[in-house]
Design a protein around this motif. Structure first.
Motif, mmCIF file in Angstrom:
data_model
loop_
_atom_site.group_PDB
_atom_site.id
_atom_site.type_symbol
_atom_site.label_atom_id
_atom_site.label_comp_id
_atom_site.label_asym_id
_atom_site.label_seq_id
_atom_site.Cartn_x
_atom_site.Cartn_y
_atom_site.Cartn_z
ATOM 1 N N VAL A 109 -0.390 -16.593 -3.969
ATOM 2 C CA VAL A 109 -1.277 -15.260 -4.052
ATOM 3 C C VAL A 109 -2.601 -15.306 -2.930
ATOM 4 O O VAL A 109 -2.705 -14.694 -2.209
ATOM 5 C CB VAL A 109 -1.746 -15.319 -5.578
ATOM 6 C CG1 VAL A 109 -2.882 -14.111 -5.642
ATOM 7 C CG2 VAL A 109 -0.758 -15.069 -6.664
ATOM 8 N N VAL A 110 -3.023 -16.717 -3.105
ATOM 9 C CA VAL A 110 -4.219 -16.892 -1.876
ATOM 10 C C VAL A 110 -3.641 -16.534 -0.652
ATOM 11 O O VAL A 110 -4.396 -15.853 0.243
ATOM 12 C CB VAL A 110 -4.693 -18.046 -2.099
ATOM 13 C CG1 VAL A 110 -5.536 -18.656 -1.156
ATOM 14 C CG2 VAL A 110 -5.087 -18.225 -3.543
ATOM 15 N N LEU A 149 -3.190 -12.744 -0.093
ATOM 16 C CA LEU A 149 -4.249 -11.889 0.125
ATOM 17 C C LEU A 149 -5.110 -12.537 1.365
ATOM 18 O O LEU A 149 -5.639 -11.435 1.880
ATOM 19 C CB LEU A 149 -5.285 -12.499 -1.120
ATOM 20 C CG LEU A 149 -5.169 -11.890 -2.554
ATOM 21 C CD1 LEU A 149 -5.740 -12.595 -3.747
ATOM 22 C CD2 LEU A 149 -5.169 -10.586 -2.519
ATOM 23 N N ARG A 150 -5.027 -13.670 1.711
ATOM 24 C CA ARG A 150 -5.879 -13.980 2.921
ATOM 25 C C ARG A 150 -5.147 -13.363 4.165
ATOM 26 O O ARG A 150 -5.669 -12.668 5.110
ATOM 27 C CB ARG A 150 -5.616 -15.340 3.058
ATOM 28 C CG ARG A 150 -6.850 -16.203 3.745
ATOM 29 C CD ARG A 150 -6.504 -17.672 3.924
ATOM 30 N NE ARG A 150 -7.053 -18.012 2.688
ATOM 31 C CZ ARG A 150 -7.071 -19.381 2.325
ATOM 32 N NH1 ARG A 150 -6.332 -20.526 3.296
ATOM 33 N NH2 ARG A 150 -7.542 -20.051 1.159
ATOM 34 N N GLU A 206 0.797 -1.281 -0.023
ATOM 35 C CA GLU A 206 0.072 -0.011 0.009
ATOM 36 C C GLU A 206 0.853 1.079 0.047
ATOM 37 O O GLU A 206 2.007 1.360 0.478
ATOM 38 C CB GLU A 206 -0.845 -0.100 1.367
ATOM 39 C CG GLU A 206 -2.281 0.371 0.932
ATOM 40 C CD GLU A 206 -3.035 0.075 2.363
ATOM 41 O OE1 GLU A 206 -3.996 1.058 2.681
ATOM 42 O OE2 GLU A 206 -3.044 -1.198 2.861
ATOM 43 N N ARG A 220 -6.312 -14.635 -15.510
ATOM 44 C CA ARG A 220 -7.450 -15.565 -14.966
ATOM 45 C C ARG A 220 -7.715 -15.434 -13.465
ATOM 46 O O ARG A 220 -8.768 -15.326 -12.875
ATOM 47 C CB ARG A 220 -7.081 -16.980 -15.432
ATOM 48 C CG ARG A 220 -8.164 -17.823 -16.132
ATOM 49 C CD ARG A 220 -7.596 -19.035 -16.776
ATOM 50 N NE ARG A 220 -6.532 -19.741 -16.204
ATOM 51 C CZ ARG A 220 -5.806 -20.678 -16.630
ATOM 52 N NH1 ARG A 220 -5.818 -20.707 -17.841
ATOM 53 N NH2 ARG A 220 -4.833 -21.245 -16.004
ATOM 54 N N LEU A 221 -6.312 -15.398 -12.831
ATOM 55 C CA LEU A 221 -6.638 -15.598 -11.452
ATOM 56 C C LEU A 221 -7.197 -14.132 -10.906
ATOM 57 O O LEU A 221 -7.853 -14.104 -9.961
ATOM 58 C CB LEU A 221 -4.941 -15.401 -10.838
ATOM 59 C CG LEU A 221 -4.305 -16.638 -10.790
ATOM 60 C CD1 LEU A 221 -2.885 -16.498 -10.128
ATOM 61 C CD2 LEU A 221 -4.980 -17.452 -9.788
ATOM 62 N N PHE A 222 -6.620 -12.953 -11.468
ATOM 63 C CA PHE A 222 -7.357 -11.671 -11.013
ATOM 64 C C PHE A 222 -8.545 -11.159 -11.531
ATOM 65 O O PHE A 222 -9.191 -10.045 -11.294
ATOM 66 C CB PHE A 222 -6.004 -10.617 -10.972
ATOM 67 C CG PHE A 222 -5.130 -11.123 -10.085
ATOM 68 C CD1 PHE A 222 -5.256 -10.990 -8.420
ATOM 69 C CD2 PHE A 222 -3.987 -11.686 -10.595
ATOM 70 C CE1 PHE A 222 -4.209 -11.218 -7.958
ATOM 71 C CE2 PHE A 222 -3.082 -12.046 -9.691
ATOM 72 C CZ PHE A 222 -2.839 -11.793 -8.477
ATOM 73 N N GLY A 223 -8.793 -11.617 -12.789
ATOM 74 C CA GLY A 223 -10.174 -11.178 -13.606
ATOM 75 C C GLY A 223 -9.615 -9.972 -14.003
ATOM 76 O O GLY A 223 -10.532 -9.190 -14.344
ATOM 77 N N GLN A 269 -5.969 -9.808 4.268
ATOM 78 C CA GLN A 269 -7.290 -9.608 4.361
ATOM 79 C C GLN A 269 -7.670 -8.555 3.422
ATOM 80 O O GLN A 269 -8.408 -7.756 3.588
ATOM 81 C CB GLN A 269 -7.907 -9.054 5.681
ATOM 82 C CG GLN A 269 -7.188 -9.919 6.825
ATOM 83 C CD GLN A 269 -7.587 -9.473 8.284
ATOM 84 O OE1 GLN A 269 -7.690 -8.119 8.300
ATOM 85 N NE2 GLN A 269 -7.537 -10.162 9.285
ATOM 86 N N ILE A 270 -7.482 -8.905 2.021
ATOM 87 C CA ILE A 270 -7.661 -8.162 0.931
ATOM 88 C C ILE A 270 -8.144 -9.051 -0.116
ATOM 89 O O ILE A 270 -7.809 -10.207 -0.471
ATOM 90 C CB ILE A 270 -6.434 -7.249 0.424
ATOM 91 C CG1 ILE A 270 -6.291 -6.238 1.363
ATOM 92 C CG2 ILE A 270 -6.496 -6.773 -0.802
ATOM 93 C CD1 ILE A 270 -4.743 -5.429 1.175
ATOM 94 N N ASP A 271 -9.227 -8.782 -0.944
ATOM 95 C CA ASP A 271 -9.641 -9.550 -1.913
ATOM 96 C C ASP A 271 -9.221 -8.906 -3.473
ATOM 97 O O ASP A 271 -8.832 -7.503 -3.471
ATOM 98 C CB ASP A 271 -11.026 -9.753 -2.026
ATOM 99 C CG ASP A 271 -11.951 -8.271 -2.239
ATOM 100 O OD1 ASP A 271 -11.313 -7.095 -2.139
ATOM 101 O OD2 ASP A 271 -13.201 -8.360 -2.206
ATOM 102 N N THR A 272 -9.216 -9.622 -4.331
ATOM 103 C CA THR A 272 -8.618 -9.035 -5.713
ATOM 104 C C THR A 272 -9.649 -7.933 -6.131
ATOM 105 O O THR A 272 -8.757 -6.943 -6.973
ATOM 106 C CB THR A 272 -8.671 -10.129 -6.847
ATOM 107 O OG1 THR A 272 -10.068 -10.717 -6.853
ATOM 108 C CG2 THR A 272 -7.847 -11.626 -6.307
ATOM 109 N N ALA A 273 -10.775 -7.791 -5.692
ATOM 110 C CA ALA A 273 -11.596 -6.555 -6.319
ATOM 111 C C ALA A 273 -10.996 -5.490 -5.806
ATOM 112 O O ALA A 273 -11.046 -4.317 -6.326
ATOM 113 C CB ALA A 273 -12.783 -6.800 -6.114
#
Lengths: 701, 568
Positions: B284-285, B288-289, B180, B319-322, B292-296
């Protein structure tokens, strides 16, 4: 403001504010002013202060927004679902049985921070000014008062032309919102019928011109939105027809459309009955609740469905793929050992083995990894070169007597090893041979070799279960023990006068417990005490959902109490009901399972599957008719019984745990998961058992 | 002057903070990237970089590449007649980068910031630091590669960013960091990785998948296995690079005067690397976990590392992140530039006054413990985390333990890193042993403090409050125990290695390339290359600068045109 919060503001050197930018700037300034390497503790404290204050600030505007909801809020861009900190991915909507009743409740989750996932409250009356507005625009639709809810005249005319059929809009409305059982998900037949009705409406609109098209769109959107989540399986089709897909909601959309568009991106497994997921689920968890292995055709079909599910997970983005992973893991655990042939490909696709033995290995994955190692062992041991190969052959062949040529030490090693590492593999062994090798005889009587297991069931546990209830869902009225019937005291007549026989919420609750054709008055006639209890609870809450939960609690308690004294065949019914409950609870975690086993409730949001619910209603009716739904408590506070040895073997086989773990679980020791598995296995074993102590065991477990 | 060095598995780079921006320093060949390869020439001199890489599959087997994979291990790598550890070979690469800076600036740098993969463990970090010291550089800080890339990315735009994700797939390691940026603070929220996954694995997967088809007669099996492997990997690397732009490429090796060739399609590559692509998901998972952040909520997915150029990897990422990843930073340069910025930060450069960076410890650190089970037995080998993974650093945490037996005389701790519940599944970093006063079980308390600094190095302190006894820095790993004299001896040994003169590096690289191409070709072409080589060597012996320059330009042009004709 708490002391911690005050300290945090002081450390950041600013006045309390909800401006997150200001907080971060203050943190940045403070960080620049210090040397983190020289002042490690100061750095930690500064970070803590920032995190505390940011968490507080995030809380603030959210609450404010809740009081005065902004009209745009449902129109948030569809591809950016609100993120709930601290909960991902566990807060992601749990995937449940596609198209089943659970879906609705489960999305809500237990945490109060999940508002974004709960079907928008705007469509529920009496939620706030903004909602009231919407409700006014769309008054309760019943066949009697249709104007606002019915389709434009043109369509009506078209429909009326077809005298033989009722109007499609009325029929759809009834099916989704008004009919019996609308609190549950759509059954397959209902879904097909609804889809046909929608097709009919769309065809009419298509023939009718732009204006009719627009009004049909609006009407369908509102109907689907109000019937959410029951209408979920229909959304995709409607969205495609009206072009709601692939675009975010905009301010130009009506509230209903703005509500539905984000739902298109939400957990489609939950929303739509997808053939692959559905097929997999039905194959693995058939309605008859079979534990038998899949037959050849079933296995091929399951593999095919699994392939489709895995393909979807591979091509999906991370959250979605994680969601599918969680769903699949749950499904495989719940349907084990039926799911055994699917484990290897699933584990490979999701790399489950890499998680083995990790500090935060997920419980389902831990369970599946253990099973996987068992499967691997079976494969390896078939190989002639495997050191235990001959021992394996000895124990898996036909016959009763041990072979003189078998390697003794290896056979013992194999038995011990399998018991401690892969207990589920013992089913491959010939029990006669195992017994022969262990030097014991199999017989029907447990006394020869069996051991006694004593189970203590205290009423204390029940009291705890009652007292615990309600802790996590605050009730504004003072808490009353739900089992206390509250006769209306003189001078305290409820205001306004409350007529339980006409109260719709109460009627709904009774329907839910006993089926659609039993009224509150019937209940009051047959079991006044129960009726009064429900009524007392009804006065404490107007929320149908909350009352339904309480009513279920009351019913659970009565069932639980009844089973302590019941005799067959009622005892068997109750045992099966308890299995249903525990199976549903197990999906929530072993602790819930244990609590349910002791008479506790399923957590909010978790309900019985439809089939089990139907069984529960049937049982409730039968017991009501037979006058067995009393609140009488059994004599004595603890009981003990002996479990015959052969039944212990059965429990070991059913629970797939080692003997030591089963033994521990009988004494209420060991992990909650073990205890839960053993309890379920014990009830199943007892149901199949015809010997002495059957009743005592069924009553006692 | 603090230089920033990206010490990569395949390529390394060096950069400088010039007061306003980070600048890469070119090597003697004028290139920004120096291959992390070391080779010994037949005359006994050592070459580093491009020239060494060209000799990778040479028959004498005197070349080492990808040695970063052995960092922090005792694995010995053979180079000519001697064997070296990975840190010693890395030191040679670092020294070559140092000389590049000296050549450009006129002064020999003495201090450096060196990058390491975020998921490098403590042993690997310590080895990297020693490599720097062996190269005569005082390592002011080790910085995680994705963090460096984030610094470069963040500073390039000086914007405020919602969390963004750095996806760093290099030659040998894979890291994911969630970062961040606000008000000049670059904050790493979480990192995760796989320190055994990189572009090399893609080469290997491709080579393994196609070896049987390429070589049905088993010609390669009759070669020296190491050479056969080097040939295949080199060919696979070329094929993989070509497949980044084209739908088809040739996979070709020349052995025993026979040329084996095969047309490879992107579909072949995808099938071969599918299991590797699956391994990209887990880190990656995890990151993110943990954050505590989601891909969106991610504002960008920033790609770093040469292997992210592969279209199959980009496809997997999309594909992973859309969404499509951000490729504004140079995947090969960002890490070195970030290291240089970190160097500027340490030097408190005025241009960086506003900037601060905070990082995390990406793995769990703790000790082993024993406990009594319900039956009175003792279970040992359980892992007790003290610093949980993704805790911001620097950090210092203390845990308390008690004695287990009456009159226990000493307490032993093993120090571990990893995520397994049992220490046997984790990396042992070292151990310590402290005497305790004899008392009944449970009466003696032992405090264990873990401190993890900004460079990602761990320090352990143990104290017994009852006696006041304490041991500072009891944590010693085998290599650290070697005293300063030993380090000095190794440094001198390395310095004694006769490194090929820097000014001749370009010619050496050209010669090595010509020799490699001679091996790759057959018949007339091979003969022609042979003539060119002799002509060039003659020119080199003339020692006349103009003659050499002319010959070198000629040879380069000829080789280029030959390369352009490929595939034959």
């Amino acid at each position: 403001m708490s002391g911690a919060l005050r300290g945090a503001w002081r450390r950041l050197g600013i006045e309390p504010t909800t401006d997150q930018g200001a907080i971060r700037r203050a943190y940045a300034d403070a960080l620049r002013a210090m040397d983190v390497d020289a002042d490690v503790a100061g750095f930690a404290a500064l970070r803590d202060a920032r995190d505390t204050v940011l968490a507080w600030a995030r809380q603030q505007p959210k609450d404010a927004a809740r009081e005065a909801p902004e009209p745009e809020s449902p129109a948030a861009p569809a591809d950016e679902p609100a993120f709930v900190p601290g909960t991902w991915p566990h807060a992601a909507p749990r995937l449940d049985l596609p198209g089943s009743a659970e879906g609705a409740g489960v999305v809500a989750g237990e945490d109060h921070g999940h508002d974004a996932l709960v079907p928008a409250p705007v469509f529920v009356p009496a939620q706030g000014p903004a909602d009231a507005q919407f409700v006014m625009a769309q008054p309760t639709l019943g066949p009697a008062q249709l104007p606002a809810g019915e389709l434009p005249v043109e369509a009506a005319a078209v429909a009326a032309a077809r005298r033989d059929a009722p109007r499609a809009d009325h029929a759809l409305h009834a099916l989704l919102l008004d009919g019996p059982g609308t609190e549950f998900g759509l059954a397959e037949a209902e879904r097909a019928r609804a889809a046909a009705l929608i097709d009919e409406l769309v065809a009419q609109a298509d023939a009718g011109g732009v204006d009719l098209w627009a009004r049909t769109e609006e009407w369908l959107a509102e109907t689907l939105a109000r019937a959410w989540p029951r209408s979920a399986p229909l959304l995709d089709g409607v969205a495609r027809t009206f072009g709601w897909t692939d675009r975010p909601a905009t301010t130009g959309d009506s509230p209903a459309v703005a509500f539905l568009i984000p739902r298109l991106n939400e957990s489609p497994l939950l929303r739509t009955a997808r053939p692959a997921e559905d097929a997999l689920f039905t194959l693995l968890i058939p309605d008859e609740g079979s534990d038998e292995p899949l037959d050849e055709a079933g296995e091929a079909a399951a593999m095919q469905a699994l392939g489709a599910v895995l393909d979807e997970a591979r091509d999906a983005r991370i959250e979605r793929s994680a969601e599918i992973e969680g769903w699949l893991a749950d499904l495989l655990v719940q349907s084990w050992p039926r799911s055994a042939p699917l484990l290897e490909p699933a584990a490979q696709a999701f790399n489950w083995e890499s998680e083995h033995g990790h500090l935060n290995e997920r419980p389902q994955i831990a369970y599946l990894n253990a099973r996987l190692r068992g499967l691997r062992f079976v494969q390896k041991v078939q190989d002639k070169g495997h050191p235990l190969h001959r021992a394996w052959q000895e124990l898996t062949r036909q016959g009763k007597r041990k072979s003189l040529f078998a390697p003794k030490a290896k056979v013992r090693q194999l038995i011990d090893g399998v018991r401690s590492n892969f207990p589920e593999l013992e089913q491959h062994f010939n029990p006669m041979l195992v017994a022969a090798w262990e030097g014991r005889r199999l017989s029907g009587k447990g006394a020869n070799f069996g051991w006694m297991a004593i189970l203590l069931i205290g009423l204390i546990r029940m009291v705890i279960a009652i007292a615990d209830y309600g802790n996590d869902h605050p009730v504004s009225a003072p808490r009353l023990p739900y089992e206390t019937s509250v006769p209306a005291a003189p001078g305290q007549a409820p205001d306004p006068p409350f007529d339980p026989a006409r109260d719709p919420v109460l009627a709904d609750t009774v329907h839910r417990l006993f089926g659609a054709d039993l009224s509150y008055a019937d209940l009051a006639r047959r079991n006044p005490n129960l009726a009064e209890t429900l009524q007392a609870n009804r006065r404490m809450t107007a929320d149908a959902e909350q009352l339904a939960r309480k009513a279920q609690t009351v019913l659970n308690m009565r069932f639980f109490l009844a089973h302590l004294n019941a005799k067959s065949p009622r005892l068997d019914d109750l045992a099966r009901w308890r299995l249903d409950q525990m199976a549903a609870a197990r999906a929530d975690g072993p602790d819930t399972c244990l609590s349910v086993a002791g008479g506790g409730d399923l957590p909010p949001g978790r309900t019985l599957p439809e089939a089990a619910l139907a069984r529960q209603q049937k049982l409730a009716r039968a017991m009501l008719a037979a006058g067995e739904l009393d609140a009488s408590r059994p004599q004595g506070t603890s009981r003990s019984y002996a479990i015959p040895g052969a039944m212990v073997d059965r429990v070991i086989a059913l629970s797939q745990l080692s003997e030591a773990r089963v033994r521990a679980a009988f004494h209420n020791q060991g992990s909650a998961a073990d205890q839960c598995a053993v309890r379920i296995a014990l009830i199943k074993a007892a149901l199949a058992w015809q010997g002495t102590d059957r009743v005592a065991i069924l009553q006692g477990t | 002057m603090i230089i920033g060095i990206d010490l990569g598995t395949t390529n390394s780079a060096v950069a400088l903070w010039d007061g306003e921006a980070a600048q890469l320093v070119p090597n003697a060949l004028g290139q920004m990237l120096t291959p992390s390869a070391v080779s010994v020439l037949p005359d006994g001199t050592t070459v580093v970089g491009q020239a060494a890489l060209e000799r990778m599959a040479a028959k004498d087997g005197a070349t080492q590449v990808s040695f970063k994979r052995y960092m922090g291990t005792d694995h010995k790598l053979k180079l000519g007649r001697n064997t070296y550890s990975a840190e010693e070979l890395s030191a040679l690469v670092l020294a070559s980068l140092r000389d590049d800076v000296a050549a450009q600036t006129g002064q020999v740098p003495t201090e450096a910031v060196i990058t390491v993969p975020a998921y490098f463990n403590d042993k690997q970090r310590k080895a990297t630091r020693r490599a720097g010291e062996l190269a005569g550089l005082s390592v002011r800080r080790l910085i995680n590669e994705p963090t460096a890339a984030a610094l470069a990315f963040g500073l390039a735009s000086r914007g405020e960013y919602e969390p963004f994700l750095v996806f760093d797939l290099g030659g040998g390691t894979f890291d994911v960091s969630i970062v961040e940026m606000f008000a000049g603070i670059v904050e790493v929220r979480a990192s995760a990785g796989d320190n055994r996954l990189g572009g090399d694995d893609f080469n290997e997967a491709l080579a393994n998948a196609l070896r049987a088809r390429l070589d049905p007669d088993g010609l390669l099996d009759r070669q020296n296995p190491e050479r056969a492997r080097a040939l295949l990997l080199q060919a696979a690397e070329r094929t993989r690079r070509t497949l980044s732009d084209k739908a088809e490429a040739e996979l070709a090796v020349t052995v025993e005067d026979r040329r084996l060739a095969l047309t490879v399609t992107t579909a072949d590559l995808e099938a071969a690397v599918e299991p590797l692509l699956r391994r990209l998901r887990d880190p990656v998972v995890r990151a993110l976990r943990d954050s505590q952040i989601d891909t969106a909520s991610l504002s960008e997915v920033v790609l770093v590392g040469g292997a992210t150029r592969m279209p199959v990897v980009r496809k997997a990422i999309t594909r992973l992140f859309g969404r499509f990843p951000n490729s504004t930073v140079h995947p090969d340069h960002a890490v070195a530039l970030g290291a240089a910025i970190q160097g500027g930060l340490i030097a408190r450069d005025g241009g960086l006054d506003e900037v601060r960076i905070t990082d995390v410890c990406p793995f769990t650190l703790g000790v082993d413990r024993s406990e009594r089970d319900g039956r009175g037995g003792v279970v040992s080998g359980l892992f007790t985390p003290i610093i949980e993974r993704n805790t911001p650093v620097p950090v210092s945490r203390v845990h308390y333990f008690q004695t287990m037996a009456d009159n226990q005389r000493r307490v032993e701790f093993g120090i571990f890193q990893g995520e397994a519940r049992e220490v046997s599944g984790n990396v042992r970093l070292g151990g310590l042993d402290i005497p305790v006063p004899p008392r009944p079980a449970g009466e003696v308390q032992v405090d264990v403090r873990f401190s993890y600094d900004s460079s990602g190095l761990l320090e352990v302190d143990v104290s017994i409050p009852l006696t006041g006894e304490s041991r500072n820095v009891v944590f010693v790993d085998e290599e650290d125990r070697k005293d300063a004299a030993e380090l000095d001896r190794r440094r001198r040994a390395l310095a004694a290695i006769k490194v090929h003169p820097r000014e001749e590096a370009a010619n050496q690289a050209l010669l090595a390339r010509a020799e490699r191409m001679w091996e790759d070709h057959l018949g007339d072409v091979r003969e022609a290359i042979g003539h060119w080589i002799i002509a060039f060597q003659t020119a080199l012996e003339s020692q006349d600068h103009r003659t050499i320059a002319q010959a070198s330009a000629d040879l380069a042009m000829r080789l280029d045109s030959l390369d352009a004709e490929m595939p034959l």
